[in-house]
Design a protein around this motif. Structure first.
Motif, PDB file in Angstrom:
ATOM      1  N   MET A  41      17.921 -53.578 -63.203  1.00 17.53           N
ATOM      2  CA  MET A  41      18.739 -52.652 -63.980  1.00 17.53           C
ATOM      3  C   MET A  41      20.005 -52.345 -63.202  1.00 17.53           C
ATOM      4  SD  MET A  41      15.602 -50.297 -65.211  1.00 17.53           S
ATOM      5  CE  MET A  41      14.744 -50.521 -63.676  1.00 17.53           C
ATOM      6  N   LYS A  42      21.132 -52.413 -63.886  1.00 19.01           N
ATOM      7  CA  LYS A  42      22.427 -52.242 -63.232  1.00 19.01           C
ATOM      8  C   LYS A  42      22.854 -50.780 -63.165  1.00 19.01           C
ATOM      9  CE  LYS A  42      23.734 -56.664 -65.168  1.00 19.01           C
ATOM     10  NZ  LYS A  42      24.526 -57.341 -66.170  1.00 19.01           N
ATOM     11  N   ILE A  76       1.159 -47.483 -68.384  1.00 22.34           N
ATOM     12  CA  ILE A  76      -0.277 -47.276 -68.498  1.00 22.34           C
ATOM     13  C   ILE A  76      -0.577 -46.842 -69.922  1.00 22.34           C
ATOM     14  CG2 ILE A  76      -2.262 -45.931 -67.714  1.00 22.34           C
ATOM     15  CD1 ILE A  76      -0.845 -45.637 -65.025  1.00 22.34           C
ATOM     16  N   GLY A  77      -1.618 -47.443 -70.510  1.00 23.76           N
ATOM     17  CA  GLY A  77      -1.977 -47.075 -71.869  1.00 23.76           C
ATOM     18  C   GLY A  77      -3.271 -47.713 -72.308  1.00 23.76           C
ATOM     19  N   GLU A  78      -3.690 -47.359 -73.487  1.00 23.12           N
ATOM     20  CA  GLU A  78      -4.911 -47.899 -74.073  1.00 23.12           C
ATOM     21  C   GLU A  78      -4.571 -49.032 -75.020  1.00 23.12           C
ATOM     22  OE1 GLU A  78      -7.164 -44.838 -75.909  1.00 23.12           O
ATOM     23  OE2 GLU A  78      -7.284 -43.651 -74.080  1.00 23.12           O
ATOM     24  N   GLY A  79      -5.153 -50.168 -74.782  1.00 22.97           N
ATOM     25  CA  GLY A  79      -4.997 -51.288 -75.692  1.00 22.97           C
ATOM     26  C   GLY A  79      -3.609 -51.893 -75.720  1.00 22.97           C
ATOM     27  N   ILE A  80      -2.920 -51.931 -74.580  1.00 16.32           N
ATOM     28  CA  ILE A  80      -1.615 -52.606 -74.529  1.00 16.32           C
ATOM     29  C   ILE A  80      -1.912 -54.096 -74.418  1.00 16.32           C
ATOM     30  CG2 ILE A  80       0.603 -52.766 -73.369  1.00 16.32           C
ATOM     31  CD1 ILE A  80      -0.013 -50.108 -72.049  1.00 16.32           C
ATOM     32  N   VAL A  81      -2.084 -54.728 -75.534  1.00 16.81           N
ATOM     33  CA  VAL A  81      -2.499 -56.123 -75.541  1.00 16.81           C
ATOM     34  C   VAL A  81      -1.325 -57.037 -75.228  1.00 16.81           C
ATOM     35  CG1 VAL A  81      -3.536 -57.933 -76.929  1.00 16.81           C
ATOM     36  CG2 VAL A  81      -4.260 -55.582 -77.240  1.00 16.81           C
ATOM     37  N   ASP A  82      -0.161 -56.689 -75.706  1.00 19.33           N
ATOM     38  CA  ASP A  82       0.980 -57.589 -75.630  1.00 19.33           C
ATOM     39  C   ASP A  82       1.902 -57.237 -74.466  1.00 19.33           C
ATOM     40  OD1 ASP A  82       2.553 -59.693 -76.354  1.00 19.33           O
ATOM     41  OD2 ASP A  82       3.563 -58.645 -77.986  1.00 19.33           O
ATOM     42  N   ALA A  83       1.425 -57.422 -73.238  1.00 21.84           N
ATOM     43  CA  ALA A  83       2.244 -57.148 -72.064  1.00 21.84           C
ATOM     44  C   ALA A  83       3.385 -58.154 -71.959  1.00 21.84           C
ATOM     45  CB  ALA A  83       1.385 -57.201 -70.805  1.00 21.84           C
ATOM     46  N   ALA A  84       3.123 -59.395 -72.332  1.00 26.83           N
ATOM     47  CA  ALA A  84       4.173 -60.417 -72.305  1.00 26.83           C
ATOM     48  C   ALA A  84       5.257 -60.098 -73.328  1.00 26.83           C
ATOM     49  CB  ALA A  84       3.571 -61.795 -72.575  1.00 26.83           C
ATOM     50  N   GLY A  85       4.860 -59.559 -74.475  1.00 25.99           N
ATOM     51  CA  GLY A  85       5.834 -59.166 -75.497  1.00 25.99           C
ATOM     52  C   GLY A  85       6.710 -58.022 -75.026  1.00 25.99           C
ATOM     53  N   LEU A  86       6.133 -57.081 -74.284  1.00 27.33           N
ATOM     54  CA  LEU A  86       6.901 -55.975 -73.714  1.00 27.33           C
ATOM     55  C   LEU A  86       7.910 -56.505 -72.703  1.00 27.33           C
ATOM     56  CD1 LEU A  86       7.494 -52.968 -73.294  1.00 27.33           C
ATOM     57  CD2 LEU A  86       5.571 -52.891 -71.712  1.00 27.33           C
ATOM     58  N   ALA A  87       7.483 -57.427 -71.850  1.00 24.91           N
ATOM     59  CA  ALA A  87       8.399 -58.031 -70.869  1.00 24.91           C
ATOM     60  C   ALA A  87       9.522 -58.792 -71.573  1.00 24.91           C
ATOM     61  CB  ALA A  87       7.629 -58.956 -69.935  1.00 24.91           C
ATOM     62  N   GLU A  88       9.194 -59.484 -72.639  1.00 19.89           N
ATOM     63  CA  GLU A  88      10.213 -60.236 -73.383  1.00 19.89           C
ATOM     64  C   GLU A  88      11.232 -59.301 -74.037  1.00 19.89           C
ATOM     65  OE1 GLU A  88      10.516 -63.413 -77.085  1.00 19.89           O
ATOM     66  OE2 GLU A  88       8.563 -62.873 -76.269  1.00 19.89           O
ATOM     67  N   THR A  89      10.753 -58.193 -74.608  1.00 16.53           N
ATOM     68  CA  THR A  89      11.657 -57.230 -75.220  1.00 16.53           C
ATOM     69  C   THR A  89      12.578 -56.613 -74.174  1.00 16.53           C
ATOM     70  OG1 THR A  89       9.994 -56.712 -76.888  1.00 16.53           O
ATOM     71  CG2 THR A  89      11.780 -55.134 -76.616  1.00 16.53           C
ATOM     72  N   LEU A  90      12.036 -56.279 -73.003  1.00 16.08           N
ATOM     73  CA  LEU A  90      12.869 -55.743 -71.922  1.00 16.08           C
ATOM     74  C   LEU A  90      13.891 -56.778 -71.467  1.00 16.08           C
ATOM     75  CD1 LEU A  90      10.146 -53.884 -69.857  1.00 16.08           C
ATOM     76  CD2 LEU A  90      12.084 -52.821 -71.005  1.00 16.08           C
ATOM     77  N   ARG A  91      13.494 -58.030 -71.426  1.00  7.97           N
ATOM     78  CA  ARG A  91      14.401 -59.097 -71.026  1.00  7.97           C
ATOM     79  C   ARG A  91      15.559 -59.223 -72.005  1.00  7.97           C
ATOM     80  NH1 ARG A  91      10.824 -63.204 -70.973  1.00  7.97           N
ATOM     81  NH2 ARG A  91       9.955 -62.408 -69.040  1.00  7.97           N
ATOM     82  N   LYS A  92      15.265 -59.087 -73.290  1.00 11.90           N
ATOM     83  CA  LYS A  92      16.306 -59.209 -74.311  1.00 11.90           C
ATOM     84  C   LYS A  92      17.246 -58.010 -74.333  1.00 11.90           C
ATOM     85  CE  LYS A  92      13.828 -62.121 -77.600  1.00 11.90           C
ATOM     86  NZ  LYS A  92      13.189 -62.172 -78.922  1.00 11.90           N
ATOM     87  N   LYS A  93      16.688 -56.806 -74.166  1.00  9.21           N
ATOM     88  CA  LYS A  93      17.479 -55.591 -74.355  1.00  9.21           C
ATOM     89  C   LYS A  93      18.103 -55.053 -73.072  1.00  9.21           C
ATOM     90  CE  LYS A  93      15.947 -54.957 -78.668  1.00  9.21           C
ATOM     91  NZ  LYS A  93      16.372 -54.356 -79.855  1.00  9.21           N
ATOM     92  N   VAL A  94      17.453 -55.295 -71.909  1.00  8.52           N
ATOM     93  CA  VAL A  94      17.921 -54.678 -70.668  1.00  8.52           C
ATOM     94  C   VAL A  94      18.493 -55.710 -69.703  1.00  8.52           C
ATOM     95  CG1 VAL A  94      17.240 -53.307 -68.670  1.00  8.52           C
ATOM     96  CG2 VAL A  94      16.278 -52.798 -70.907  1.00  8.52           C
ATOM     97  N   GLY A  95      17.743 -56.758 -69.460  1.00  7.60           N
ATOM     98  CA  GLY A  95      18.155 -57.757 -68.482  1.00  7.60           C
ATOM     99  C   GLY A  95      16.934 -58.490 -67.974  1.00  7.60           C
ATOM    100  N   TYR A  96      17.032 -59.012 -66.760  1.00  9.78           N
ATOM    101  CA  TYR A  96      15.938 -59.769 -66.168  1.00  9.78           C
ATOM    102  C   TYR A  96      14.680 -58.914 -66.087  1.00  9.78           C
ATOM    103  CZ  TYR A  96      13.118 -62.106 -62.661  1.00  9.78           C
ATOM    104  OH  TYR A  96      12.088 -62.689 -61.984  1.00  9.78           O
ATOM    105  N   ALA A  97      13.566 -59.442 -66.587  1.00 12.60           N
ATOM    106  CA  ALA A  97      12.283 -58.749 -66.523  1.00 12.60           C
ATOM    107  C   ALA A  97      11.189 -59.768 -66.255  1.00 12.60           C
ATOM    108  CB  ALA A  97      12.000 -58.007 -67.826  1.00 12.60           C
ATOM    109  N   ASP A  98      10.360 -59.470 -65.267  1.00  9.30           N
ATOM    110  CA  ASP A  98       9.289 -60.381 -64.869  1.00  9.30           C
ATOM    111  C   ASP A  98       7.968 -59.611 -64.856  1.00  9.30           C
ATOM    112  OD1 ASP A  98       8.077 -62.716 -63.948  1.00  9.30           O
ATOM    113  OD2 ASP A  98       8.365 -62.147 -61.849  1.00  9.30           O
TER     114      ASP A  98
END
Length: 108
Positions: A41-42, A76-98
């Protein structure tokens, strides 16, 4: 007589499958996960946008920045199944996300 036995067996089978499904669903729903995503994050605006994206996900109970330079987002949460989807959304909207890790939270 055979028809009634067949109907009864069919109903019993449906009940058993429904119980198995509910047991599986309840076990998976109650598990808490901790997802750690490294985000570059810049500025402060990028940090608030990353927090906003993470908090907007279904099932999220806690979001915080961790690490030495506060570049790791801990979700942290209950049933966060799509961790890769969250990383992808952060990559698209914010910047580099791994995606660093996904693990089950154990109660103490």
């Amino acid at each position: 007589m055979k028809f009634h036995v067949h109907l009864l067996l069919s109903l019993i089978q449906k009940i058993i499958w429904r119980q198995r499904f509910l047991k599986f669903f309840l076990i998976n729903e109650c598990l808490q996960q901790k997802v750690i995503i490294e985000v570059k994050m810049k500025c402060k605006k990028c940090q608030s946008k990353a927090l906003e994206i993470a908090v907007g996900r279904k099932g999220v109970t806690s979001v915080a920045f961790k690490g030495e330079s506060k570049n790791q987002l801990e979700v942290i949460g209950e049933g966060i199944v799509d961790a890769a989807g969250l990383a992808e959304t952060l990559r698209k909207k914010v910047g580099y996300a791994d995606l660093v890790s996904v693990e089950e939270v154990r109660e103490r």
